[in-house]
Design a protein around this motif. Structure first.
Motif, PDB file in Angstrom:
ATOM      1  N   THR A  39       0.815  -1.229   0.197  1.00 44.35           N
ATOM      2  CA  THR A  39       0.049   0.075   0.040  1.00 44.35           C
ATOM      3  C   THR A  39       0.904   1.212  -0.121  1.00 44.35           C
ATOM      4  OG1 THR A  39      -0.276  -0.011   2.545  1.00 44.35           O
ATOM      5  CG2 THR A  39      -1.883  -1.230   1.165  1.00 44.35           C
ATOM      6  N   THR A  40       0.256   2.294  -0.042  1.00 46.03           N
ATOM      7  CA  THR A  40       0.921   3.561   0.081  1.00 46.03           C
ATOM      8  C   THR A  40       0.561   4.438   1.283  1.00 46.03           C
ATOM      9  OG1 THR A  40       0.596   3.818  -2.446  1.00 46.03           O
ATOM     10  CG2 THR A  40       1.170   6.034  -1.038  1.00 46.03           C
ATOM     11  N   VAL A  41       1.806   5.070   1.905  1.00 44.15           N
ATOM     12  CA  VAL A  41       1.891   5.646   3.244  1.00 44.15           C
ATOM     13  C   VAL A  41       2.210   7.120   2.936  1.00 44.15           C
ATOM     14  CG1 VAL A  41       2.941   5.575   5.335  1.00 44.15           C
ATOM     15  CG2 VAL A  41       2.051   3.398   4.450  1.00 44.15           C
ATOM     16  N   GLN A  42       1.556   8.317   3.678  1.00 45.13           N
ATOM     17  CA  GLN A  42       2.182   9.362   3.723  1.00 45.13           C
ATOM     18  C   GLN A  42       2.185   9.951   5.081  1.00 45.13           C
ATOM     19  OE1 GLN A  42      -0.565  12.907   2.468  1.00 45.13           O
ATOM     20  NE2 GLN A  42       1.127  13.211   0.814  1.00 45.13           N
ATOM     21  N   LEU A  43       3.693  10.307   5.224  1.00 42.65           N
ATOM     22  CA  LEU A  43       3.951  10.988   6.572  1.00 42.65           C
ATOM     23  C   LEU A  43       3.876  12.465   6.545  1.00 42.65           C
ATOM     24  CD1 LEU A  43       6.578   8.233   7.620  1.00 42.65           C
ATOM     25  CD2 LEU A  43       4.129   8.457   8.300  1.00 42.65           C
ATOM     26  N   GLU A  44       3.199  13.220   7.004  1.00 38.26           N
ATOM     27  CA  GLU A  44       2.949  14.821   7.202  1.00 38.26           C
ATOM     28  C   GLU A  44       4.286  15.248   8.070  1.00 38.26           C
ATOM     29  OE1 GLU A  44      -0.777  16.808   5.956  1.00 38.26           O
ATOM     30  OE2 GLU A  44      -1.113  15.912   7.809  1.00 38.26           O
ATOM     31  N   CYS A  45       4.642  16.330   7.492  1.00 40.47           N
ATOM     32  CA  CYS A  45       5.685  17.208   8.531  1.00 40.47           C
ATOM     33  C   CYS A  45       5.778  18.649   8.050  1.00 40.47           C
ATOM     34  CB  CYS A  45       6.985  16.779   8.362  1.00 40.47           C
ATOM     35  SG  CYS A  45       8.222  17.343   9.301  1.00 40.47           S
ATOM     36  N   ARG A  46       4.781  19.431   8.650  1.00 39.63           N
ATOM     37  CA  ARG A  46       4.581  20.759   8.256  1.00 39.63           C
ATOM     38  C   ARG A  46       5.165  21.664   9.163  1.00 39.63           C
ATOM     39  NH1 ARG A  46      -1.348  21.598   5.544  1.00 39.63           N
ATOM     40  NH2 ARG A  46      -1.224  19.387   4.303  1.00 39.63           N
TER      41      ARG A  46
ATOM     42  N   SER B 160      14.825  17.069   6.344  1.00 39.60           N
ATOM     43  CA  SER B 160      15.291  15.843   6.091  1.00 39.60           C
ATOM     44  C   SER B 160      14.637  14.919   6.878  1.00 39.60           C
ATOM     45  CB  SER B 160      16.727  16.015   6.325  1.00 39.60           C
ATOM     46  OG  SER B 160      17.154  16.118   7.505  1.00 39.60           O
ATOM     47  N   TRP B 161      14.728  13.554   6.532  1.00 35.29           N
ATOM     48  CA  TRP B 161      14.108  12.398   7.177  1.00 35.29           C
ATOM     49  C   TRP B 161      15.230  11.402   7.453  1.00 35.29           C
ATOM     50  CZ3 TRP B 161       8.926  11.799   8.207  1.00 35.29           C
ATOM     51  CH2 TRP B 161       8.074  12.923   7.728  1.00 35.29           C
ATOM     52  N   LEU B 162      15.051  10.691   8.837  1.00 34.18           N
ATOM     53  CA  LEU B 162      16.054   9.822   9.349  1.00 34.18           C
ATOM     54  C   LEU B 162      14.994   8.437   9.144  1.00 34.18           C
ATOM     55  CD1 LEU B 162      17.504  11.694  12.205  1.00 34.18           C
ATOM     56  CD2 LEU B 162      18.242  11.536  10.012  1.00 34.18           C
TER      57      LEU B 162
ATOM     58  N   GLY C  29      14.519   6.470  -2.421  1.00 30.09           N
ATOM     59  CA  GLY C  29      14.584   5.795  -3.434  1.00 30.09           C
ATOM     60  C   GLY C  29      13.461   5.992  -4.454  1.00 30.09           C
ATOM     61  N   ASN C  30      13.324   5.319  -5.639  1.00 30.32           N
ATOM     62  CA  ASN C  30      12.213   5.639  -6.729  1.00 30.32           C
ATOM     63  C   ASN C  30      10.888   5.093  -6.015  1.00 30.32           C
ATOM     64  OD1 ASN C  30      12.607   2.690  -6.347  1.00 30.32           O
ATOM     65  ND2 ASN C  30      13.071   2.553  -8.644  1.00 30.32           N
ATOM     66  N   ARG C  31      10.793   4.357  -4.975  1.00 35.36           N
ATOM     67  CA  ARG C  31       9.452   4.278  -4.363  1.00 35.36           C
ATOM     68  C   ARG C  31       9.087   5.455  -3.323  1.00 35.36           C
ATOM     69  NH1 ARG C  31       8.853   0.729  -0.878  1.00 35.36           N
ATOM     70  NH2 ARG C  31      10.983   0.299  -0.275  1.00 35.36           N
ATOM     71  N   MET C  32       9.840   6.385  -2.954  1.00 26.59           N
ATOM     72  CA  MET C  32       9.662   7.149  -2.095  1.00 26.59           C
ATOM     73  C   MET C  32       9.555   8.573  -2.716  1.00 26.59           C
ATOM     74  SD  MET C  32      11.609   6.104   1.213  1.00 26.59           S
ATOM     75  CE  MET C  32      11.555   4.513   1.907  1.00 26.59           C
ATOM     76  N   LYS C  33       8.838   9.568  -2.292  1.00 21.73           N
ATOM     77  CA  LYS C  33       8.629  10.723  -2.807  1.00 21.73           C
ATOM     78  C   LYS C  33       8.678  11.860  -1.693  1.00 21.73           C
ATOM     79  CE  LYS C  33       5.752  13.919  -5.807  1.00 21.73           C
ATOM     80  NZ  LYS C  33       4.376  14.095  -6.487  1.00 21.73           N
ATOM     81  N   LYS C  34       9.725  12.557  -1.675  1.00 20.36           N
ATOM     82  CA  LYS C  34       9.952  13.684  -0.637  1.00 20.36           C
ATOM     83  C   LYS C  34       9.424  15.052  -1.119  1.00 20.36           C
ATOM     84  CE  LYS C  34      13.542  15.692   2.148  1.00 20.36           C
ATOM     85  NZ  LYS C  34      13.168  17.170   1.359  1.00 20.36           N
ATOM     86  N   GLU C  35       8.426  15.681  -0.067  1.00 19.82           N
ATOM     87  CA  GLU C  35       7.998  16.830  -0.775  1.00 19.82           C
ATOM     88  C   GLU C  35       8.171  17.802   0.486  1.00 19.82           C
ATOM     89  OE1 GLU C  35       4.261  16.108  -3.540  1.00 19.82           O
ATOM     90  OE2 GLU C  35       3.945  15.777  -1.523  1.00 19.82           O
ATOM     91  N   ASP C  36       7.994  19.078   0.469  1.00 18.80           N
ATOM     92  CA  ASP C  36       8.242  20.259   1.730  1.00 18.80           C
ATOM     93  C   ASP C  36       7.577  19.626   2.502  1.00 18.80           C
ATOM     94  OD1 ASP C  36       9.765  21.225  -0.152  1.00 18.80           O
ATOM     95  OD2 ASP C  36       8.365  22.808  -0.823  1.00 18.80           O
ATOM     96  N   ASP C  37       6.386  19.274   2.576  1.00 19.09           N
ATOM     97  CA  ASP C  37       5.622  18.914   3.881  1.00 19.09           C
ATOM     98  C   ASP C  37       5.249  17.508   4.036  1.00 19.09           C
ATOM     99  OD1 ASP C  37       3.844  18.893   1.839  1.00 19.09           O
ATOM    100  OD2 ASP C  37       2.455  20.306   2.433  1.00 19.09           O
ATOM    101  N   SER C  38       5.932  16.641   3.396  1.00 15.00           N
ATOM    102  CA  SER C  38       5.140  15.229   3.492  1.00 15.00           C
ATOM    103  C   SER C  38       6.710  14.248   2.913  1.00 15.00           C
ATOM    104  CB  SER C  38       3.704  15.156   3.024  1.00 15.00           C
ATOM    105  OG  SER C  38       3.993  15.036   1.544  1.00 15.00           O
ATOM    106  N   LEU C  39       6.010  12.905   3.407  1.00 12.88           N
ATOM    107  CA  LEU C  39       7.017  11.954   2.732  1.00 12.88           C
ATOM    108  C   LEU C  39       5.985  10.779   2.287  1.00 12.88           C
ATOM    109  CD1 LEU C  39       9.799  10.675   2.233  1.00 12.88           C
ATOM    110  CD2 LEU C  39       9.614   9.353   4.471  1.00 12.88           C
ATOM    111  N   THR C  40       6.203  10.432   1.003  1.00 13.64           N
ATOM    112  CA  THR C  40       5.162   9.304   0.531  1.00 13.64           C
ATOM    113  C   THR C  40       6.124   8.082   0.194  1.00 13.64           C
ATOM    114  OG1 THR C  40       3.787  11.143  -0.208  1.00 13.64           O
ATOM    115  CG2 THR C  40       3.294   8.805  -1.005  1.00 13.64           C
ATOM    116  N   ILE C  41       5.715   6.741   0.689  1.00 12.11           N
ATOM    117  CA  ILE C  41       6.255   5.621   0.572  1.00 12.11           C
ATOM    118  C   ILE C  41       5.132   4.905  -0.281  1.00 12.11           C
ATOM    119  CG2 ILE C  41       7.347   3.733   1.525  1.00 12.11           C
ATOM    120  CD1 ILE C  41       7.631   5.226   3.960  1.00 12.11           C
ATOM    121  N   PHE C  42       5.527   4.359  -1.580  1.00 10.07           N
ATOM    122  CA  PHE C  42       4.652   3.659  -2.363  1.00 10.07           C
ATOM    123  C   PHE C  42       5.221   2.257  -2.494  1.00 10.07           C
ATOM    124  CE2 PHE C  42       5.107   7.827  -4.370  1.00 10.07           C
ATOM    125  CZ  PHE C  42       3.830   8.292  -4.522  1.00 10.07           C
ATOM    126  N   GLY C  43       4.059   1.342  -2.449  1.00 13.13           N
ATOM    127  CA  GLY C  43       4.495  -0.017  -2.356  1.00 13.13           C
ATOM    128  C   GLY C  43       5.213  -0.542  -1.229  1.00 13.13           C
TER     129      GLY C  43
END
Length: 1323
Positions: free
Chosen positions: A697-704, A716-718, A727-741
């Motif tokens: 599944t896909t998970v999104q972690l917020e950080c504003r 940054s994220w630890l 990696g290519n399964r992750m997408k880092k944005e200014d206010d969130s981190l999304t993990i696909f699959g």
């Protein structure tokens, strides 16, 4: 004033044992604004012992609650001479508070400063409480039941006191600017026990500083070492480091010994430690022939390693001669001395040999000892797998059980000595049958849980960083079911000397007093020896201003002549400590040591400290001013420490400004300025939340985050406190981190780190990934019986989703080797099950774990277990008897599998006889799964039995099954067939059943064959292909539907059994009445202008009767408004109509249908095009169009296009008028098919599709199409297959007319002289 200050300083020197300069003589700082800390550059500090590292290590947390981060060089200097010291970066409410590195403060300093620490801690507690109310904090945690995630607990007061002591003892070693004269100071040296690689050049380090620059010389074994006489030895330039070069030959062993470096200038001499140089050794293993070791099964055994002595000692490990590691467990393990111990020897230990290996560190070589081979004497020579899994393995193998006894150490008591700070390793290895378990205890107390850990399967106890409290009696208890035995180890803790108060450099002004203190402890108590400039103090020239009192040297009324370097050497039998401390007498006006006009940026609401490092002798006084104001800053929100640092307890916006520090002594004054800027803190106001996710599944972690806009923000994220790789399964944005699959490896704690160059904020969340369980392991078979066995396994990790079920599978190697079958299923709470087994099966088992996410991989298979044979307990199933021909019967059955065979040579006894004749049974033995009985009557019943048999006997008596011999074609046809027309497309049928003896088989159905003979429309060709309708079972009536209206049909009935159709009944004829027509074809609505609308259509595809006309209904509408409906009726030959528009704005909806005498048929509906104003999107677009239309280039382009279209039309007209003759080979590259229209000259007619006549037909004078020859059928109206019917005989599906113009598209031109007949011809 100067005299008074000097007296105060002199008194303070006495009270602090000569260390007051710590607070006024600051070392030089070079600040580096990063999150790691500050780079401190001490000028003359000698950093030996634990010192500052221990001081900071004593702080588990900074005063803000966050952890201290340390980067230590472990008593060594960086190549540039700088010491990297981590600072306690305090992120309390976001402030960056760099505290200095702290040396161990003396007890006198600690007592003097305790009140200040208590004051600071009370203020700090109040500040933290206020921050908790105004801004709650969250720190995520994976522990359950923790405090709220943003609730930080204030640290206890002792943390503030400890931190403040470290803060105030900054620069414990006195630093003199290098442009001032000073005695030498050792800055770098080799370790005391210096082991070198014999393959490399030897390097003995010795670095020192001083003004003037010091010179160096060495002693070797306490004698002067003349470097100039040895060509291999050289000294580095501006350094005392020795380099011994062996490139031109020589033996490194010749240079072993004890070396000491002397650094000297005109103000004194500093000494290095006595460096013991040793060359690493890796001697070869002595050659030896090892006889096989003969041992009785169950007896203990020790294989001795006895490695050659190396320097340093080699690492020992055991392997086989084929370099496979020896598996170790609580029965077989390696001791600390390198020997391999067997608590009891088993037969399987003979399957490999045993070789001891020694790995030498410096030479990176591994030496292997000749291998040991074992010969095990046993009462049970076979290594039976069933005995290995026996619950009492030893007794099953005839091994006598024994109480434990110790193999190492021997006896019941022993003693061991360990030095303070080292690791204590206690070891107990015991023999016995079964293998004993080892437990550890300490007499009169508990084991130190924070330092003790068990190793080598509980056979070793390691206590790290031993202290005096760890001495005492320890005992290990070895026990098995036969008894227990205890060994007591008496532990004595000794100590090499360690510092209590290390002497520090002493800087005095002429006439001042001071002291050097050298206090150390150890066991036994160390002795203290003082030296001056490398010579014993007793042999030095007398100095009336100096007094020695044991471990203290007191200086009174010092003068310039008192300058020197003093050495304190404290030693006992376990080691020594050597420290250098110089006494420098200077008369220097104040000077600032930090850069001028620094900019300091701090975070709002936090405590900060403004440093003003300075130097002077006598000790200057320091005062602070803000924005040029005349009053000294001290008290209230400000606090000035004795080292001159200004602390602001809680930063506010109004604290921003320029701060000036002024240092003054009797020789002058100096000042410096610091500009302070206050910034808003960085805050994470929307934190990531703990989440539970399924794999994939896909998970999104917020950080504003909110932060000061003048500072650059980095998010940054630890993951698990390590930097996260995006990696290519992750997408880092200014206010969130999304993990696909999401995968199992993504589980862990995720920390969002929002940081600026001044502060940071953290928020943590834990991601739990629900995955498939890990495979079960360690399958074991026990309780072996003839028809059952117990299977036990160890569950794998459930991966956060509880295991709900276990599936046990088996495989046998006789019938289907390699194929796994489900055996049984058990709940997820068990890990052992009794399995019911079948006879004569060589079983192998595996287990699969299941949770809500999915199934695990199968476990590794268990060992095999074969059960004994028995006669079959069942017979084959699904026994059938059916004829494949009219004179035979084939008997078939489902063969039995491996678990029902019960023995070898499985076969089947097949019996049969005619039913109700009581004749004798016929029988035959078959090894397959079928048997054919020949020469049977037509369709008679038989009794059939199939019985299983193996080499152990026959199975139970089987039950009889009724089968039938083969069928023959029916002999009779249905009679009295009656047809009744129901409507234009359906008829009902009725007939008399046939006699059962004429069926000659099982009656499957009655079947009606029918075909369309002709249409009632003149000269209309129809397909005469036969259709069928089935009526399953013994029925007497049915319905045939989907017929063509207005047509003549013929019909025949047959009886059908398993063999086929019987004879046909007499032919019945019937006629379907006229029906309603289908919808008109190709209904087209065109609007050439705003006044008229043209309608055109084609005749219906299926008239289904005589056409009498068309009905057109139309209505005007505009949005939701609808006008009055108008109805127009037309003659059957009319296919065009023009509507005059009355409203140019409204649109029209037209509905057209055809009529026969029966009524109107299916209607078709179309709407007129939208008016032009509706088609124009916007006024702007219209204006643009108008503007373009007026451009000359656009007019020219349109004219060119019109001319091109005209030319194309002329060409097409010419081609059409010439008949459209084209050579076939020009039109196609493929050969003509049999259906292609051909002409003798190789060309074909190319004409409009609507006017193309049917192939094989001719046009009559009245426009109708006459059929000449055709084999078309009703299938051509459908999809090419046979029609299907419901149980009542109705046709299933719809027919459609082919688009090939095979029936009705022949002539729509003016050639049709009779419009009505032309319409009919289109049917």
């Amino acid at each position: 004033m100067g005299v008074t200050r000097s007296r105060e300083a002199r008194n303070y020197f006495d009270s602090t044992q000569g260390r007051a300069a710590v607070f006024s003589l600051r070392p030089t700082f070079r600040e580096k604004k990063d999150l790691a800390g500050i780079l401190l550059r001490p000028k003359s500090a000698s950093w030996d012992g634990l010192g500052p590292k221990k001081c900071l290590a004593s702080l588990p947390t900074c005063p803000h609650g966050g952890r201290l981060r340390r980067r230590w060089m472990n008593q060594t200097m960086a190549p540039s001479g700088e010491r990297l010291i981590d600072l306690c970066a305090i992120w309390d409410a976001g402030v960056y508070l760099p505290s200095a590195a702290c040396n161990r403060a003396s007890s006198g300093v600690a007592r003097k400063r305790l009140n200040e620490a208590e004051k600071l801690s009370s203020v700090r507690e109040a500040q933290l409480k206020q921050l908790e109310v105004t801004r709650p904090r969250v720190l995520g945690s994976r522990e359950r039941g923790q405090v709220p995630r943003m609730a930080r607990q204030p640290p206890p007061p002792w943390v503030h006191a400890a931190f403040l002591l470290c803060l105030l003892s900054l620069g414990g070693a006195i630093e003199i600017p290098m442009d001032l004269t000073q005695p030498p100071t050792i800055t770098k040296q080799s370790v005391k026990d210096h082991i070198v690689d014999p393959r490399d050049n030897i390097l003995i380090e010795c670095e020192a500083k001083g003004n003037p620059a010091p010179s160096f010389h060495w002693t070797r074994n306490s004698r002067f070492f003349n470097i100039a006489k040895d060509p291999r030895v050289s000294m580095r330039r501006r350094s005392g480091t020795l380099v011994i070069d062996f490139r031109s030959g020589g033996r490194p062993e010749e240079y072993e010994g004890e070396y000491q470096c002397f650094a000297r200038n005109k103000f004194g001499t500093a000494l290095s430690n006595r460096i013991r140089l040793q060359v690493s050794k890796s001697p070869l293993w002595p050659k030896e022939n090892l006889d096989p070791v003969v041992v009785q099964e169950g007896a203990p055994l020790t294989l001795q390693c006895n490695p050659p002595p190396g320097l340093p000692s080699p690492v020992i490990f055991w392997m086989s001669s084929s370099m496979e590691p020896i598996t170790q467990d609580k029965r077989v393990s390696q001791g600390h001395n390198g020997d391999l111990y067997f608590s009891n020897v088993m037969l399987q230990d003979m399957q490999t040999d045993y070789s001891c290996n020694a790995r030498f560190h410096f030479t990176h070589t591994i030496q292997q000892k000749n291998p040991f081979t074992l010969k095990v004497l046993t009462n049970h020579p076979y290594n039976d797998s069933s005995l290995r899994n026996h619950p009492d393995m030893y007794s099953a193998r005839g091994v006598a059980e024994r109480t434990p006894s110790f193999m190492y150490p021997q006896g019941t008591t022993s003693s061991q000595m360990v030095l303070r700070g080292m690791d204590l390793l206690l070891e107990c290895i015991a023999s016995g049958v079964p293998t004993p378990d080892i437990a550890w205890y300490k007499k009169g107390g508990d084991l130190p849980s924070d330092k003790a850990k068990f190793e080598n399967f509980n056979k070793a106890l390691r206590i790290t960083n031993v202290s005096e409290e760890d001495s005492g009696e320890y005992f290990c208890l070895a026990s098995n079911k036969m008894g227990s035995i205890r060994h007591t180890i008496s532990v004595r803790v000794k100590a090499a000397p360690y510092w209590l108060d290390e002497p520090k450099n002493l800087i005095l002004a002429p006439g001042e007093d001071g002291r050097l203190v050298c206090r150390a402890n150890g066991n036994p108590k160390p002795t203290v020896q003082w030296m001056v400039n490398g010579e014993p103090l007793q042999s030095a020239p007398p100095n009336p201003n100096r007094e020695v009192a044991g471990d203290t040297i007191i200086f009174r009324d010092t003068q310039i002549s008192s300058r020197a370097v003093y050495q304190c050497n404290t030693s006992n039998e376990h080691g020594y400590l050597l420290a250098n401390a110089f006494v420098s007498v200077l008369d220097v006006p104040p000077r600032m040591l930090s850069p001028r006009n620094q900019l300091i940026r701090v975070i709002l609401y936090n405590r900060t400290r403004l440093d003003c490092p300075f130097f002077g002798s006598p000790i200057p006084t320091l005062r602070w001013f803000k924005n040029g104001q005349g009053s000294n800053l001290d008290g209230g929100n400000y606090h000035v420490y004795e080292n001159g640092s200004l602390e602001i307890k809680m930063i506010r916006k109004e604290d921003q400004g320029i701060y000036t520090c002024v240092a003054t002594n009797i020789l002058g004054k100096a000042e410096n300025q610091v500009r302070l800027e206050v910034k808003d803190p960085t805050r994470i106001y929307r934190m990531p939340e703990d989440q539970v996710a399924k794999r994939g599944t896909t998970v999104q972690l917020e950080c504003r985050v909110k932060h000061d806009p003048s500072l650059k923000l980095t998010v940054s994220w630890l993951k698990d406190d390590e930097p996260l790789y995006i990696g290519n399964r992750m997408k880092k944005e200014d206010d969130s981190l999304t993990i696909f699959g999401v995968a199992e490896r993504d589980q862990g704690s995720y920390t969002c780190v929002a940081s600026t160059e001044l502060d940071q904020d953290l928020a943590k969340a834990y991601l739990t990934v629900l995955g498939r369980p890990d495979r079960p392991r360690d399958l074991e078979l026990t309780d072996l019986a003839e028809r059952s066995v117990r299977l036990t396994w160890i569950p794998g990790d459930a991966n956060n989703s509880p295991i709900t079920d276990y599936v046990v599978q088996f495989e046998e190697d006789q019938f289907q080797p390699g194929v796994w079958h489900d055996h049984s299923k058990y709940p997820g709470s068990v890990n052992s099950a009794v399995l019911r087994l079948s006879p004569y099966v060589n079983y192998q088992f595996r287990v699969i774990a299941i949770n809500e996410v999915g199934s695990s991989h199968p476990s590794l298979p268990s060992e095999r277990y074969r059960t004994s044979g028995a006669p079959p307990e069942s017979n084959p199933g699904d026994v059938k008897g059916e004829g494949t021909r009219k004179n035979n019967m084939e008997i078939t059955w489902t063969p039995m599998n491996a678990t029902s065979a019960f023995g070898p040579n499985l076969r089947y006894i097949v019996k049969w006889r005619r039913r109700e004749t009581r004749e004798a049974w016929n029988n035959v033995t078959v090894w397959g799964s079928r048997y054919v009985v020949g020469q049977t009557p037509v369709y008679v019943p038989y009794e059939i039995r199939v019985q299983a048999e193996n080499d152990f006997g026959k199975g139970p008596e089987p039950e009889s099954v009724i089968g039938y011999s083969g069928e023959d074609y029916p002999r009779a046809a249905p009679t009295e067939v009656k047809v009744r027309v129901m409507n234009s497309t359906a008829i009902s049928l009725q007939w008399n059943r046939v006699y059962s003896d004429t069926v000659q088989g099982q009656l499957r159905e009655y079947r009606a064959y029918y075909w369309r003979e002709s249409s009632l429309l003149k000269n209309l060709w129809v397909s005469q292909k036969r259709q069928q309708a089935s009526f399953p079972g013994d029925r007497l009536r049915g319905v045939v539907s989907r017929l063509f209206p207005y047509s003549n049909y013929k019909l025949e009935m047959v009886v059908v059994n398993g063999r086929g159709d019987g004879p046909r009944s007499e032919t019945k004829e019937f006629t379907t009445p006229e029906g309603v027509p289908s919808a008109p074809r190709r209904f087209r609505v065109r609007q050439p202008n705003l006044e008229t609308i043209n309608l055109e259509w084609d005749h219906p595809e299926h008239p289904n009767g005589i056409m009498i006309g068309y009905t057109l209904k139309y209505v005007a509408f505009n949005g939701t408004k609808v006008g009055k409906q108008i109805v127009e009726n037309f003659s059957p030959n009319q296919t065009k109509f023009t509507v005059q528009r009355t409203d140019p704005v409204s649109r029209y909806r037209f509905t057209l249908s055809a009529r026969t005498q029966v009524g109107s048929g299916e209607a078709v509906t179309e709407e007129s095009p939208a008016p032009p104003n509706e088609a124009t999107p916007t006024a702007a677009y219209t204006n643009n169009q108008a503007d373009i239309a007026t451009q000359g280039w656009f007019i020219g382009l349109m004219c060119a296009i019109a001319l091109l279209v005209l030319i194309l039309l002329i060409v097409c007209f010419i081609k059409r008028s010439r008949g459209g003759k084209y050579p076939v080979r020009e039109k196609k590259d493929v050969p003509l098919g049999p259906e292609d229209p051909k002409e003798e000259d190789g060309s074909f007619d190319y004409s409009d599709e609507d006017n193309k006549p049917l192939q094989g037909s001719q046009t009559s004078l009245d426009g109708t199409i006459k059929q000449q020859e055709s084999d078309d059928s009703l299938v051509d109206y459908g999809e090419g297959g046979e029609g299907q019917f419901n149980e009542d005989g109705s046709f299933i599906g719809q027919y459609t007319v082919k688009k090939d113009k095979e029936e009705t598209e022949g002539n729509e031109s003016s050639e049709a002289t009779s419009p009505v007949n032309a319409i009919y011809s289109l049917a």
